[in-house]
Scaffold this motif. Structure first.
Motif, mmCIF file in Angstrom:
data_model
loop_
_atom_site.group_PDB
_atom_site.id
_atom_site.type_symbol
_atom_site.label_atom_id
_atom_site.label_comp_id
_atom_site.label_asym_id
_atom_site.label_seq_id
_atom_site.Cartn_x
_atom_site.Cartn_y
_atom_site.Cartn_z
ATOM 1 N N LEU A 42 15.772 -54.730 -12.473
ATOM 2 C CA LEU A 42 14.376 -54.294 -12.568
ATOM 3 C C LEU A 42 13.883 -54.158 -14.007
ATOM 4 O O LEU A 42 12.796 -54.665 -14.324
ATOM 5 C CB LEU A 42 14.177 -52.976 -11.801
ATOM 6 N N PRO A 43 14.612 -53.506 -14.905
ATOM 7 C CA PRO A 43 14.123 -53.442 -16.296
ATOM 8 C C PRO A 43 14.077 -54.806 -16.988
ATOM 9 O O PRO A 43 13.222 -55.036 -17.849
ATOM 10 C CB PRO A 43 15.119 -52.500 -16.983
ATOM 11 N N LEU B 257 13.284 -57.593 -15.536
ATOM 12 C CA LEU B 257 12.052 -58.210 -15.059
ATOM 13 C C LEU B 257 10.835 -57.670 -15.807
ATOM 14 O O LEU B 257 9.866 -58.397 -16.048
ATOM 15 C CB LEU B 257 11.883 -57.967 -13.557
ATOM 16 N N GLU B 258 10.897 -56.391 -16.176
ATOM 17 C CA GLU B 258 9.783 -55.781 -16.902
ATOM 18 C C GLU B 258 9.741 -56.247 -18.358
ATOM 19 O O GLU B 258 8.666 -56.459 -18.923
ATOM 20 C CB GLU B 258 9.895 -54.255 -16.856
ATOM 21 N N ASP B 259 10.915 -56.399 -18.972
ATOM 22 C CA ASP B 259 10.980 -56.680 -20.405
ATOM 23 C C ASP B 259 10.850 -58.156 -20.755
ATOM 24 O O ASP B 259 10.456 -58.502 -21.869
ATOM 25 C CB ASP B 259 12.300 -56.148 -20.984
ATOM 26 N N TYR B 260 11.205 -59.043 -19.830
ATOM 27 C CA TYR B 260 11.190 -60.476 -20.115
ATOM 28 C C TYR B 260 10.324 -61.215 -19.088
ATOM 29 O O TYR B 260 10.254 -60.805 -17.924
ATOM 30 C CB TYR B 260 12.607 -61.060 -20.085
ATOM 31 N N HIS C 10 10.490 -57.175 -3.930
ATOM 32 C CA HIS C 10 9.982 -56.546 -5.150
ATOM 33 C C HIS C 10 9.381 -57.587 -6.091
ATOM 34 O O HIS C 10 8.299 -57.370 -6.662
ATOM 35 C CB HIS C 10 11.124 -55.803 -5.868
ATOM 36 N N ASN D 101 5.386 -57.863 -7.249
ATOM 37 C CA ASN D 101 5.049 -57.511 -8.620
ATOM 38 C C ASN D 101 5.013 -58.678 -9.598
ATOM 39 O O ASN D 101 4.375 -58.576 -10.652
ATOM 40 C CB ASN D 101 6.053 -56.472 -9.144
ATOM 41 N N TYR D 102 5.685 -59.779 -9.269
ATOM 42 C CA TYR D 102 5.743 -60.938 -10.174
ATOM 43 C C TYR D 102 5.500 -62.215 -9.373
ATOM 44 O O TYR D 102 6.418 -63.013 -9.152
ATOM 45 C CB TYR D 102 7.103 -60.999 -10.885
#
Length: 446
Positions: free
Chosen positions: A41-42, A44-47, A69, A73-74
């Motif tokens: 999960l992090p 996916l948020e950072d890259y 997820h 979200n993506y």
């Protein structure tokens, strides 16, 4: 894509992650790995992850949880499910929830690379479609392929001079667009651009059409009229399909280009010519010169700057950009929302040979917008001949007979062996199809 494709692999098996990374990194992919969904999960948020490869069964959160997820979200991120417990219900659920590919363990290197390549191609097609139209510095012509960049460079050079230009390319490639781009980006832009179809002028009217005539010059000449060269004075004259010009027209053109003057039919008054020549042809003029069917002196007069327009099939993702442009254009004209195309339909369009080039593509998209009522255009909505022209992997190092044989067999299979229907799709009669099958099989079939 300007940066490497970023892939996030999630699997509780370190051995599987190592296999994925070892196979994908040498192919130019940027690969991140983790053993838990919570660790993914992090990342996916950072890259900006392009593709998530996830195992089906993992401790705590499962691969299905991760798929949902990512989809929520993506939406632009692609997904591939891998599992050591293959099952049809599992595959159906994964595809239903958004996985683009489903791969069972153990998988081979070839299977992994092929699956990833299919997903990346879909991703790139979508990004091309969402990237919008051509930047304004491309002379209003849609395209950004390397082949078209060369055309744009030649247009820029031609526009900065007053030299005559010969534009060559297959029918439907947009030669007149190139000619207009040269004219409207040149110092002559404020004067007329006059298109002339060399195939449409009867030989008896060549001189009158090109140079004009005075009143009473011949029977029926009740009034005088200006010719194309006079109308184009100060501007450019576009001689379309000059390869079809008759010997008489070729002689008249050569004279006016050499002398830079002309006289109207029925008049002895000499008019000076201040007109730039932009000519276009789909024929091989050099070969015609060798054969004696096109004047060599005229060829060298018009071929000062040459611009070769590539066929659509050689323009790569320009096809997808043009699809998007025409969808928007014709949907707007019909006051409806532009329909979308499925990945499979886009793959067919991307791989089709386009013998009619951009004109054929434009006509197809217009027909689809008019005829197809639903919002998602699929392969079944495309013409039969197009649906059965998917390219075969393996490059071009095959004989024409091999390509033809494979295509015929593919079409026959698609129609359940119905030779009459196959002949219709192939554009040949049943007798010709029987002869081709006899050559392929070595026996006469019925």
């Amino acid at each position: 894509m300007s940066q490497p494709t970023r892939i996030l692999a999630v699997d509780d098996s370190r051995a599987t992650l190592e296999v994925i990374k070892r196979n994908l990194v040498p192919e130019g992919y940027e690969v991140y790995t983790c053993e838990r969904v919570s660790e993914a999960l992090p990342l996916l948020e950072d890259y900006a992850i392009d593709l998530v490869i996830t195992d089906y069964r993992m401790p705590q959160s499962t691969g299905m949880d991760l798929i949902r997820h990512v989809r929520a979200n993506y939406p632009d991120t692609e997904i591939m499910m891998i599992t050591g417990y293959p099952s049809i219900p599992g595959a159906v659920e994964a595809i239903k929830d958004g996985a683009g590919e489903y791969l069972a363990k153990p998988f081979t290197t070839e299977e992994l690379l092929s699956a990833v390549q299919r997903i990346v191609e879909r991703l790139m097609r979508r990004r091309v479609l969402s990237s919008g139209d051509t930047p304004p510095d491309n002379f209003g012509i849609i395209g950004s392929s390397q082949e078209m960049e060369h055309v744009f460079q030649r247009i820029g050079k031609a526009s900065s001079t007053d030299a005559n230009v010969l534009i060559s390319g297959d029918s439907g490639t947009g030669k007149e667009l190139v000619a207009r781009a040269v004219h409207y980006n040149s110092a002559r832009r404020a004067s007329s651009f006059v298109p002339v179809n060399c195939t449409a002028i009867p030989d008896s009217l060549v001189e009158s059409e090109l140079f004009g005539h005075v009143k009473g010059a011949f029977t029926g000449a009740k009034d005088g009229r200006a010719g194309f060269f006079e109308i184009a004075s100060g501007g450019s004259i576009f001689l379309d399909e000059i390869g079809d010009a008759s010997p008489n027209m070729q002689a008249k053109l050569l004279r006016v280009i050499q002398s830079k003057e002309f006289s109207k039919v029925g008049s002895s008054r000499v008019h000076k010519v201040d007109t730039r020549i932009l000519a276009a042809t789909h024929k091989d003029l050099r070969r015609m010169v060798d054969e004696g069917t096109f004047r060599e002196d005229l060829f060298y007069r018009i071929n000062v700057v040459d611009i070769k327009v590539p066929p659509l099939a050689e323009r790569g993702d320009d096809i997808l950009v043009l699809v998007n442009h025409f969808l928007t254009k014709f949907a707007k004209a019909m006051h409806r929302e532009a329909p979308q195309l499925t990945d499979d339909a886009l793959a067919v369009l991307r791989g089709y040979s386009w013998p009619g080039n951009v004109r054929e593509l434009e006509n197809l998209i217009q027909r689809l917008v008019v005829i197809v009522d639903h919002d998602l255009i699929d392969v079944t909505d495309l013409p039969d001949a197009m649906r059965f022209c998917l390219p075969r992997a393996g490059g071009s190092n095959r004989s024409l007979a091999e390509v033809e044989s494979e295509h015929i067999q593919r079409v026959l299979t698609s129609v359940g062996g119905n030779k009459t229907r196959a002949a219709e799709i192939l554009g040949i009669n049943r007798k010709t199809l029987r002869e081709k099958l006899r050559r392929i099989d070595g026996v006469e079939g019925e």
